[in-house]
Design a protein around this motif. Structure first.
Motif, short mmCIF file in Angstrom:
data_model
loop_
_atom_site.label_atom_id
_atom_site.label_comp_id
_atom_site.label_asym_id
_atom_site.label_seq_id
_atom_site.Cartn_x
_atom_site.Cartn_y
_atom_site.Cartn_z
N GLN A 149 0.82 -1.21 0.00
CA GLN A 149 0.00 0.00 0.00
C GLN A 149 0.85 1.26 0.00
O GLN A 149 0.42 2.31 -0.49
N LYS A 150 2.07 1.19 0.55
CA LYS A 150 2.96 2.36 0.63
C LYS A 150 4.26 2.00 -0.09
O LYS A 150 5.01 1.14 0.38
N ILE A 151 4.50 2.68 -1.21
CA ILE A 151 5.59 2.28 -2.11
C ILE A 151 6.49 3.46 -2.42
O ILE A 151 6.01 4.56 -2.73
N ILE A 152 7.79 3.22 -2.38
CA ILE A 152 8.77 4.12 -2.97
C ILE A 152 9.25 3.43 -4.23
O ILE A 152 9.96 2.42 -4.17
N LEU A 153 8.84 3.94 -5.38
CA LEU A 153 9.09 3.28 -6.67
C LEU A 153 10.23 3.97 -7.40
O LEU A 153 10.19 5.18 -7.63
N ILE A 154 11.23 3.19 -7.78
CA ILE A 154 12.32 3.70 -8.62
C ILE A 154 12.18 3.05 -9.98
O ILE A 154 12.41 1.85 -10.15
N SER A 155 11.76 3.84 -10.95
CA SER A 155 11.47 3.31 -12.28
C SER A 155 12.21 4.14 -13.34
O SER A 155 13.37 4.49 -13.16
N HIS A 156 11.52 4.47 -14.41
CA HIS A 156 12.16 5.04 -15.60
C HIS A 156 11.35 6.21 -16.15
O HIS A 156 10.22 6.45 -15.72
#
Length: 200
Positions: A149-156
């Motif tokens: 439910q709580k996300i730190i997303l490292i994407s592009h």
């Protein structure tokens, strides 16, 4: 959807600096990219503190591509977390850019002048992943009961742009006008997106 998501793009890479496309291939972060990633982590730490939360309450999820993992490691350093906090998910990888991966953007544009000014030109490469396919894997990730439910997303760049367009309920045309910053992060919370610039 009740999820809260910090959306971060990886720091500058060698191919970014050279004006080359990456897609599913990879190039390492530059020195600037490393400092951008660490600055993102430190800014995120301050933002969480101001919200009365700790990084340990959030799950760090990264694309499995090397540049995202490198960035996630520096972000974790800024957050005071160990690298073991990082989980990966292939569904948040960058768009596959087919036959144009590793090619210089200037060369692509010179060979295909009809693409000039077209915001979605990245996905026009032979064998590129379709926008519908990218949306489908992001929707699968968001709807998956196993996704926290709580996300730190490292994407592009492209994937983050498409994700923010979906979360914001934007049309494709509006989504393609969104930025792809390496010096700011976004927060999706209470069905709203907010942009937070980062100073190095």
């Amino acid at each position: 959807m009740n999820k809260q998501i910090y959306i971060l793009r990886h720091g500058q890479t060698r191919f970014n600096a050279e004006g080359r496309l990456q897609g599913h291939c990879n190039s390492a972060l530059t020195a600037l990219g490393e400092s951008q990633a660490l600055a993102l982590g430190r800014a995120l730490y301050r933002h969480l503190q101001q919200s009365g939360e700790t990084a340990q309450q959030w799950q760090v999820i990264a694309s499995p591509l090397g540049r995202a993992i490198q960035t996630a490691q520096r972000v974790c350093e800024g957050l005071g977390l160990d690298d073991s906090a990082i989980q990966t998910d292939e569904r948040v990888m960058e768009a596959r850019l087919g036959d144009w991966e590793q090619q210089a953007i200037n060369d692509i544009m010179a060979a295909h002048p009809q693409l000039t000014g077209r915001a979605d030109w990245y996905l026009q490469a032979p064998n590129a992943e379709s926008l519908e396919a990218i949306k489908a894997r992001l929707e699968s990730w968001l709807a998956d009961p196993a996704t926290p439910q709580k996300i730190i997303l490292i994407s592009h760049g492209l994937t983050g742009q498409i994700l923010r367009g979906k979360l914001g309920g934007l049309t494709d045309a509006a989504m393609w006008q969104l930025d792809r910053p390496q010096d700011a992060f976004y927060l999706y919370s209470q069905q709203q997106l907010s942009r937070h610039p980062v100073s190095q």
